[in-house]
Design an enzyme around this catalytic site. Structure first.
Site, PDB file in Angstrom:
ATOM      1  N   LYS A 160       0.674  -1.134   0.015  1.00 44.11           N
ATOM      2  CA  LYS A 160       0.031  -0.082   0.101  1.00 44.11           C
ATOM      3  C   LYS A 160       0.882   1.372   0.170  1.00 44.11           C
ATOM      4  O   LYS A 160       1.290   1.559   1.076  1.00 44.11           O
ATOM      5  CB  LYS A 160      -0.874   0.109   1.281  1.00 44.11           C
ATOM      6  CG  LYS A 160      -2.099   1.085   1.410  1.00 44.11           C
ATOM      7  CD  LYS A 160      -2.935   0.683   2.290  1.00 44.11           C
ATOM      8  CE  LYS A 160      -3.679   1.789   2.531  1.00 44.11           C
ATOM      9  NZ  LYS A 160      -5.020   1.867   1.521  1.00 44.11           N
TER      10      LYS A 160
HETATM   11  N1  PPE Z   1      -7.752  -1.484  -2.290  1.00 43.87           N
HETATM   12  C1  PPE Z   1      -7.390  -0.255  -2.503  1.00 43.87           C
HETATM   13  C2  PPE Z   1      -6.756   0.095  -3.521  1.00 43.87           C
HETATM   14  C3  PPE Z   1      -7.660   0.428  -1.276  1.00 43.87           C
HETATM   15  O1  PPE Z   1      -6.883   1.687  -1.098  1.00 43.87           O
HETATM   16  C4  PPE Z   1      -8.062   0.004  -0.160  1.00 43.87           C
HETATM   17  C5  PPE Z   1      -8.155   0.740   1.041  1.00 43.87           C
HETATM   18  C6  PPE Z   1      -8.742  -1.502  -0.061  1.00 43.87           C
HETATM   19  C7  PPE Z   1      -8.567  -1.963  -1.560  1.00 43.87           C
HETATM   20  C8  PPE Z   1      -9.204  -1.956   1.055  1.00 43.87           C
HETATM   21  O2  PPE Z   1      -8.327  -2.191   2.072  1.00 43.87           O
HETATM   22  P1  PPE Z   1      -8.607  -2.260   3.442  1.00 43.87           P
HETATM   23  O3  PPE Z   1      -9.040  -0.911   4.003  1.00 43.87           O
HETATM   24  O4  PPE Z   1      -7.555  -2.997   4.354  1.00 43.87           O
HETATM   25  O5  PPE Z   1      -9.944  -3.171   3.882  1.00 43.87           O
HETATM   26  N2  PPE Z   1      -8.221   2.159   1.019  1.00 43.87           N
HETATM   27  C9  PPE Z   1      -7.720   3.082   2.012  1.00 43.87           C
HETATM   28  C10 PPE Z   1      -7.626   4.387   1.593  1.00 43.87           C
HETATM   29  C11 PPE Z   1      -8.648   5.246   0.970  1.00 43.87           C
HETATM   30  C12 PPE Z   1      -8.419   6.708   0.873  1.00 43.87           C
HETATM   31  O6  PPE Z   1      -9.303   7.264   0.015  1.00 43.87           O
HETATM   32  O7  PPE Z   1      -7.605   7.179   1.500  1.00 43.87           O
HETATM   33  C13 PPE Z   1      -8.829   2.814   3.420  1.00 43.87           C
HETATM   34  O8  PPE Z   1     -10.026   2.201   2.834  1.00 43.87           O
HETATM   35  O9  PPE Z   1      -8.597   3.365   4.231  1.00 43.87           O
END
Ligand code: PPE
Length: 309
Positions: A160
């Protein structure tokens, strides 16, 4: 997005500074090359005070992201976890979003980051429903993106990192420009991958499907939570390659993410999904999810870390 609601203090390399003083030099490596790894964690208000959801899993993923990019973090995992809890206490918040970000700072320019310091910041602030309150109930209106997600041999999706979100911005801005709230991207092979900031699930004939980590997704912690809760509710969940058109003819489709939580999708490319509103399995999973994060249902997996313990 509305303007950021400020909190009081930001944890910056081991000490708290005022929100407005948490600054970096414009020639910091991260500004030029996107060299940051970060996390997004939600802290929920519960009857026993604020609680972070899956804190250890987020901190572990932060270290995984840093490892992939050969970025040494100058703190132990425990120190980062403690600093996160301390940040929530210092800012006196009951429910908030937590953003730890680690980046290559000011030292030298040029692609090689090795002589730039690794800086660590933890910010917390109040953040409401990511795709709007209404979407949580009625479902979001989304499109397939004309952009693909990152090809596996280009930018690693299991990390990430800040730079990955330039691809996310293309997806998001295109969707917003066309009046949608979000875009779903395909992977480089043409299968469903994920949205700009969420993982995606579909329901067909009572079974649940989601793209596997082979489809250039971030391995979402909410995704893992929902897979676990769905199986506990008796649903079969399969991770596999998903063709684009199977979402159009699914009974239900929904997003998961720390920020987006569990958000139903009402329409994709103007095609109504199922009844064009939140479906019953999405509803059941939302109930299970919000039950766990709010501390109202038994925390069987030890997913909550209470801030005042
Ligand atoms: N894919 C992506 C590309 C992504 O950024 C997130 C989280 C997820 C999947 C889901 O991951 P998880 O949070 O572990 O379930 N995106 C983060 C950032 C959003 C933002 O705008 O900044 C979040 O949800 O915190």
């Amino acid at each position: 997005m509305p303007p950021m609601p400020k909190a009081d203090k930001i944890w910056f390399n081991g000490r708290f500074v005022d929100w407005d003083d948490a600054r970096v030099h414009v020639l910091s490596h991260v500004v030029h090359y996107g060299s940051s790894v970060f996390e997004g964690v939600r802290c929920y208000k519960t009857r026993k005070g604020p609680a972070c959801f899956r804190l250890a899993d987020h901190v572990n993923r932060l270290y995984d992201s840093a490892k992939i990019y050969r970025m040494p973090i100058p703190y132990e995992r425990e120190e980062i976890s403690r600093a996160i809890l301390q940040s929530i206490r210092t800012n006196g918040l009951q429910g908030c979003y937590v953003r730890p970000v680690i980046f290559r700072g000011y030292g030298s320019l040029g692609v090689d980051p090795s002589s730039c310091p690794v800086e660590v910041v933890i910010a917390v602030w109040e953040w409401g429903a990511y795709l709007g309150e209404e979407a949580l109930e009625k479902g979001a209106d989304v499109r397939f993106s004309s952009w693909n997600r990152l090809a596996p041999n280009t930018m690693p999706s299991l990390a990430k990192v800040g730079a990955n979100y330039m691809n996310s911005q293309l997806i998001k801005l295109e969707a917003l420009a066309d009046g949608y709230v979000e875009g779903i991207a395909l992977d480089a092979q043409g299968h469903v991958s994920e949205a700009s900031g969420e993982n995606i699930f579909m329901v067909k004939n009572g079974a649940i499907y989601t793209p596997s980590t082979g489809s250039s997704i971030l391995p979402g912690i909410t995704r893992h939570t929902v897979i676990t809760l769905a199986r506990e509710l008796g649903y079969a969940v399969t991770q596999r390659a998903i063709p684009r058109e199977s979402l159009y003819i699914a009974d239900e489709v929904f997003f998961t993410g720390s920020a987006a939580e569990v958000t139903p999708i009402a329409r994709i490319d103007h095609i109504p999904i199922g009844e064009g509103t939140r479906g019953p399995i999405t509803r059941a999973l939302q109930d299970a999810y919000f039950g766990v994060v709010s501390g109202e249902t038994d925390d069987r997996h030890g997913w909550l870390t209470y801030v005042y313990q």
